[in-house]
Design a protein around this motif. Structure first.
Motif, PDB file in Angstrom:
ATOM      1  N   HIS A  91       0.841  -0.755   0.158  1.00 29.24           N
ATOM      2  CA  HIS A  91       0.196   0.145   0.239  1.00 29.24           C
ATOM      3  C   HIS A  91       1.045   1.381  -0.178  1.00 29.24           C
ATOM      4  O   HIS A  91       2.354   1.506   0.506  1.00 29.24           O
ATOM      5  CB  HIS A  91      -0.925  -0.114   0.930  1.00 29.24           C
ATOM      6  N   ARG A  92       0.200   2.688   0.112  1.00 26.92           N
ATOM      7  CA  ARG A  92       1.286   3.961  -0.153  1.00 26.92           C
ATOM      8  C   ARG A  92       0.944   4.510   1.098  1.00 26.92           C
ATOM      9  O   ARG A  92      -0.643   4.859   1.264  1.00 26.92           O
ATOM     10  CB  ARG A  92       0.577   4.645  -1.838  1.00 26.92           C
ATOM     11  N   GLY A 144       6.041   4.850   0.638  1.00 29.57           N
ATOM     12  CA  GLY A 144       5.010   5.502  -0.077  1.00 29.57           C
ATOM     13  C   GLY A 144       5.384   6.691  -0.813  1.00 29.57           C
ATOM     14  O   GLY A 144       6.929   7.224  -0.559  1.00 29.57           O
ATOM     15  N   HIS A 176      -4.433  10.567  -0.352  1.00 27.75           N
ATOM     16  CA  HIS A 176      -2.587   9.557  -0.174  1.00 27.75           C
ATOM     17  C   HIS A 176      -2.275   8.859  -0.032  1.00 27.75           C
ATOM     18  O   HIS A 176      -1.473   8.058  -0.396  1.00 27.75           O
ATOM     19  CB  HIS A 176      -1.617  11.360  -0.415  1.00 27.75           C
ATOM     20  N   GLY A 177      -2.780   7.639   0.902  1.00 31.54           N
ATOM     21  CA  GLY A 177      -2.667   6.592   1.804  1.00 31.54           C
ATOM     22  C   GLY A 177      -2.875   6.195   3.185  1.00 31.54           C
ATOM     23  O   GLY A 177      -3.481   6.977   3.885  1.00 31.54           O
TER      24      GLY A 177
END
Length: 319
Positions: A189-190, A219, A237-238
């Protein structure tokens, strides 16, 4: 001990703390020549050079280190004596030097300092915010307010607030990239990295049974400012690690969702640290009590998946 000697001790402690004769002069509203003359008279009386002077700073000689050590002890004892004789929790007075983290100090502690100053107008407060922990003893602070424990055996500590940490992300991010089902899924994942002090970059730690595990994440976005990384998480964004203090209102409003909510992360409890409880002044004790009163119930705790499930079961039994 004469009044002049006590004043000289405080003058020299200030030079040592600021590492600048001109800085000490400004703090005491003296002209630089007057400060130089005063230091010269102290050295002349003792028959020893206490500082090495350059155009930009000063450093202590071995004799200066000895003088500073005794001066600090004597001034501390004098302040303690004055507090015991004329000071009390109901009427504290004198100088109080407080340090706090940059963002939290600016947004949360500074308003409390203002409220405390209104209640106790005889206390003079010097409040400094820094992005890194400082040495309270060497820099002559009465206390520091920090999240997490400081590795300094010379300090005493008092917990102000329990503060768990959670993984979180915005609904927008989770809809687009999916929700991790296991901690190991985070590597795909980010992740938004909050760079703090000397922590290893992108290494997230979590509890596995009775020991700590580490996971390397990555990230596109990182920052050393907590408010900035929180804003990026809100913008989708994450995934981010933030404390309950920061997350509670966003989780309750639905702007952020907990990710792997039953994963236990190292906590970020709020502590106040101070050099020694035995020599603590009445004004320092009053401010610490003031902080603890304020943080008794600072927010509605975040409910994890297990807590929500248990609450639903209790509600079902009542029905």
């Amino acid at each position: 001990m004469t009044t002049d000697s006590a004043s000289d001790f405080e003058f020299f402690i200030l030079i040592a703390r600021l590492k600048s004769l001109s800085g000490a002069a400004r703090a005491l509203d003296l002209t630089p020549p007057a400060a130089t003359k005063r230091l010269g008279l102290i050295e002349q009386r003792l028959g020893a050079r206490l500082v090495n002077r350059t155009t930009r700073s000063v450093s202590l000689t071995p004799e200066g280190e000895t003088y500073l050590r005794y001066a600090t002890q004597i001034v501390g004892q004098v302040r303690q004596m004055e507090d015991e004789i004329s000071g009390s929790r109901s009427d504290p007075h004198g100088l109080l030097r407080i340090n706090a983290t940059l963002g939290f100090g600016r947004t949360t502690i500074a308003p409390l300092v203002s409220d405390f100053a209104k209640r106790f107008p005889n206390v003079e407060i010097q409040f400094e915010v820094t992005d890194r922990p400082i040495d309270l003893v060497e820099e002559a602070f009465d206390m520091a307010i920090r999240f997490g424990e400081l590795p300094d055996s010379r300090l005493s500590a008092r917990r102000i607030m329990s503060n768990r940490r959670f993984l979180c992300a915005s609904p927008k991010y989770l809809e687009r990239f999916g929700t991790p089902e296991r901690v190991e899924d985070l590597v795909r994942h980010r992740c938004i990295i909050h760079r703090q002090n000397d922590d290893a970059y992108g290494v997230w730690r979590y509890m596995q049974g009775d020991h700590t595990e580490a996971l390397k994440v990555k990230g596109a976005l990182s920052s050393n400012d907590g408010d900035i990384v929180l804003r990026w998480a809100l913008d989708g964004h994450g995934i981010l690690i933030r404390s309950e203090w920061d997350l509670a209102k966003y989780v309750q409003s639905g702007r952020l969702k907990l990710v792997l909510p039953d994963t236990v992360l190292p906590s970020a409890d709020l502590f106040v640290y101070y050099p020694s409880q035995r020599n603590q002044t009445a004004r320092a004790r009053a401010f610490i009590d003031f902080l603890i009163d304020h943080f008794q119930a600072p927010f509605i705790p975040v409910e994890t998946g297990a807590a929500i499930y248990a609450q639903k079961k209790r509600g079902g039994r009542k029905a």
